[in-house]
Scaffold this active site. Structure first.
Site, PDB file in Angstrom:
ATOM      1  N   GLU A 180     -37.888  33.897 -53.133  1.00 24.71           N
ATOM      2  CA  GLU A 180     -36.480  34.881 -52.448  1.00 24.71           C
ATOM      3  C   GLU A 180     -36.647  35.739 -53.637  1.00 24.71           C
ATOM      4  O   GLU A 180     -35.696  36.370 -53.592  1.00 24.71           O
ATOM      5  CB  GLU A 180     -35.466  34.012 -51.891  1.00 24.71           C
ATOM      6  CG  GLU A 180     -35.797  33.106 -50.972  1.00 24.71           C
ATOM      7  CD  GLU A 180     -35.877  33.823 -49.868  1.00 24.71           C
ATOM      8  OE1 GLU A 180     -36.393  35.264 -49.192  1.00 24.71           O
ATOM      9  OE2 GLU A 180     -35.970  33.026 -48.677  1.00 24.71           O
ATOM     10  N   HIS A 201     -28.283  27.009 -47.998  1.00 24.19           N
ATOM     11  CA  HIS A 201     -27.639  26.858 -46.197  1.00 24.19           C
ATOM     12  C   HIS A 201     -27.081  25.376 -45.672  1.00 24.19           C
ATOM     13  O   HIS A 201     -27.536  24.904 -46.082  1.00 24.19           O
ATOM     14  CB  HIS A 201     -29.429  25.889 -45.699  1.00 24.19           C
ATOM     15  CG  HIS A 201     -31.210  26.348 -46.283  1.00 24.19           C
ATOM     16  ND1 HIS A 201     -32.353  26.043 -45.811  1.00 24.19           N
ATOM     17  CD2 HIS A 201     -30.669  28.259 -46.702  1.00 24.19           C
ATOM     18  CE1 HIS A 201     -32.920  26.976 -46.921  1.00 24.19           C
ATOM     19  NE2 HIS A 201     -32.309  27.945 -46.798  1.00 24.19           N
ATOM     20  N   HIS A 260     -29.897  31.199 -40.880  1.00 28.12           N
ATOM     21  CA  HIS A 260     -30.373  30.742 -42.095  1.00 28.12           C
ATOM     22  C   HIS A 260     -29.858  30.323 -43.146  1.00 28.12           C
ATOM     23  O   HIS A 260     -30.249  29.163 -43.567  1.00 28.12           O
ATOM     24  CB  HIS A 260     -31.454  32.246 -42.386  1.00 28.12           C
ATOM     25  CG  HIS A 260     -32.014  31.574 -44.201  1.00 28.12           C
ATOM     26  ND1 HIS A 260     -33.547  31.678 -44.031  1.00 28.12           N
ATOM     27  CD2 HIS A 260     -32.123  30.859 -44.909  1.00 28.12           C
ATOM     28  CE1 HIS A 260     -34.057  31.460 -45.605  1.00 28.12           C
ATOM     29  NE2 HIS A 260     -33.016  30.747 -45.729  1.00 28.12           N
TER      30      HIS A 260
HETATM   31  P1  13P Z   1     -38.122  28.589 -52.467  1.00 31.29           P
HETATM   32  O1  13P Z   1     -38.700  27.018 -52.906  1.00 31.29           O
HETATM   33  O2  13P Z   1     -38.923  29.269 -52.480  1.00 31.29           O
HETATM   34  O3  13P Z   1     -36.957  28.614 -53.419  1.00 31.29           O
HETATM   35  O4  13P Z   1     -37.475  29.047 -51.271  1.00 31.29           O
HETATM   36  C1  13P Z   1     -36.313  28.188 -50.264  1.00 31.29           C
HETATM   37  C2  13P Z   1     -35.544  28.409 -49.326  1.00 31.29           C
HETATM   38  O5  13P Z   1     -34.442  28.540 -49.560  1.00 31.29           O
HETATM   39  C3  13P Z   1     -36.129  30.263 -48.474  1.00 31.29           C
HETATM   40  O6  13P Z   1     -34.933  30.781 -47.934  1.00 31.29           O
HETATM   41 ZN    ZN Z   2     -33.518  30.201 -47.558  1.00 31.11          ZN
END
Ligand code: 13P
Ligand code: ZN
Length: 270
Positions: free
Chosen positions: A115, A140, A209
């Site tokens: 990200e 999240h 998300h």
């Molecule tokens: P990464 O492991 O690449 O940081 O991704 C985790 C995530 O929350 C994707 O939105």
């Molecule tokens: Zn994420």
């Protein structure tokens, strides 16, 4: 030269990841953080050596020469505290604005979060409106995510509901919460869309998300997401019950005025 493992900024990052994991916001590799560091802060811990260069895949010219401590892609927040050198990396944006220079970390050959477009593009957007800005945090959180499935994903409506859930919400995030529809994550497109929202919001929900937060330090940014998550929890605990009481718009206005915060007046029916 001092050892990075003793740097206060590293320990604050480790503690923040541990707290976010403890609260259930960051399952598996969920979530990512980037912390903008001042040159004076990192200089005592670094030599001139660049361990590796990693292409960014987008333009970050506005950030050239800037240092960031960034969580690694695929890495688990629960493991950061025990092995920061594998799970975190310290990068500098190269003079070409297209490359990250790895100065420390990602010890197993790893790389920064997928990200990074959303992070660096949001840093650029926030620095334009807030010179004290340093942190982009993605997570999240459980109730925030649950709420995404049962509440309309509209900025005004979502912000109003959250403000009504705890008295202090309008004081903590008077600028409200931006909302993006579900989009493919890890792309430059979601990065651009997030940065666009970050011009006016410090909090941006990624539909179904998670959430992004921006702030001057790790505590402030954590606190923003924590406050939204608390409000979302109250919502999820009460949404299926008859609403007998609520915080009225005139009371939200009273709060914002008493605490002298610049709030989204167009989000109230006054
Ligand atoms: P990464 O492991 O690449 O940081 O991704 C985790 C995530 O929350 C994707 O939105
Ligand atoms: Zn994420």
């Amino acid at each position: 030269m001092k050892n990075v493992l003793n740097a206060p900024f590293l320990h604050k990052m480790m503690d923040t990841c541990a707290n976010m994991y403890r609260l259930g916001w960051d399952e598996r590799n969920g979530g990512n953080i980037s912390l903008l560091l001042e040159e004076e802060e990192v200089a005592p811990y670094l030599t001139e050596e660049v361990l590796r260069t990693i292409p960014l895949g987008f333009d970050a010219t506005d950030l050239k020469g800037k240092y960031f401590l960034v969580t690694g892609t695929g890495k688990y927040f629960k493991n950061v505290k025990d092995d920061p050198e594998t799970n975190l990396g310290l990068i500098r944006i190269a003079e070409d604005g297209q490359t990250a220079e790895l100065l420390w970390g990602y010890k197993d050959g790893g790389r920064f979060t997928s990200e990074l477009p959303a992070h660096l593009k949001s840093h650029m957007a926030r620095l334009k409106v807030d010179p004290n800005h340093h942190v982009i945090m993605h997570s999240h959180p459980t109730y925030t995510l649950a709420m995404n499935y049962v509440h309309v994903l509209d900025e005004r409506e979502l912000t109003r509901t959250l403000w009504q859930m705890c008295t202090e919400c309008i004081v903590v995030f008077p600028d409200g919460v931006g909302v993006l529809p579900w989009m493919l994550c890890g792309t430059n497109e979601i990065g651009d869309a997030t940065a666009n929202k970050m011009e006016q919001y410090r909090l941006v929900v990624w539909g179904m998300h998670g959430i992004y937060g921006a702030g001057k330090d790790l505590d402030e940014t954590f606190g923003l997401i924590e406050t939204v998550e608390k409000a979302a929890q109250i919502y999820m605990l009460t949404a299926h019950l008859p609403r007998v009481n609520t915080i009225e718009d005139h009371q939200l206005k009273e709060l914002a005025e008493f605490f002298k915060v610049d709030y989204r007046k167009d989000f109230l029916n006054i």
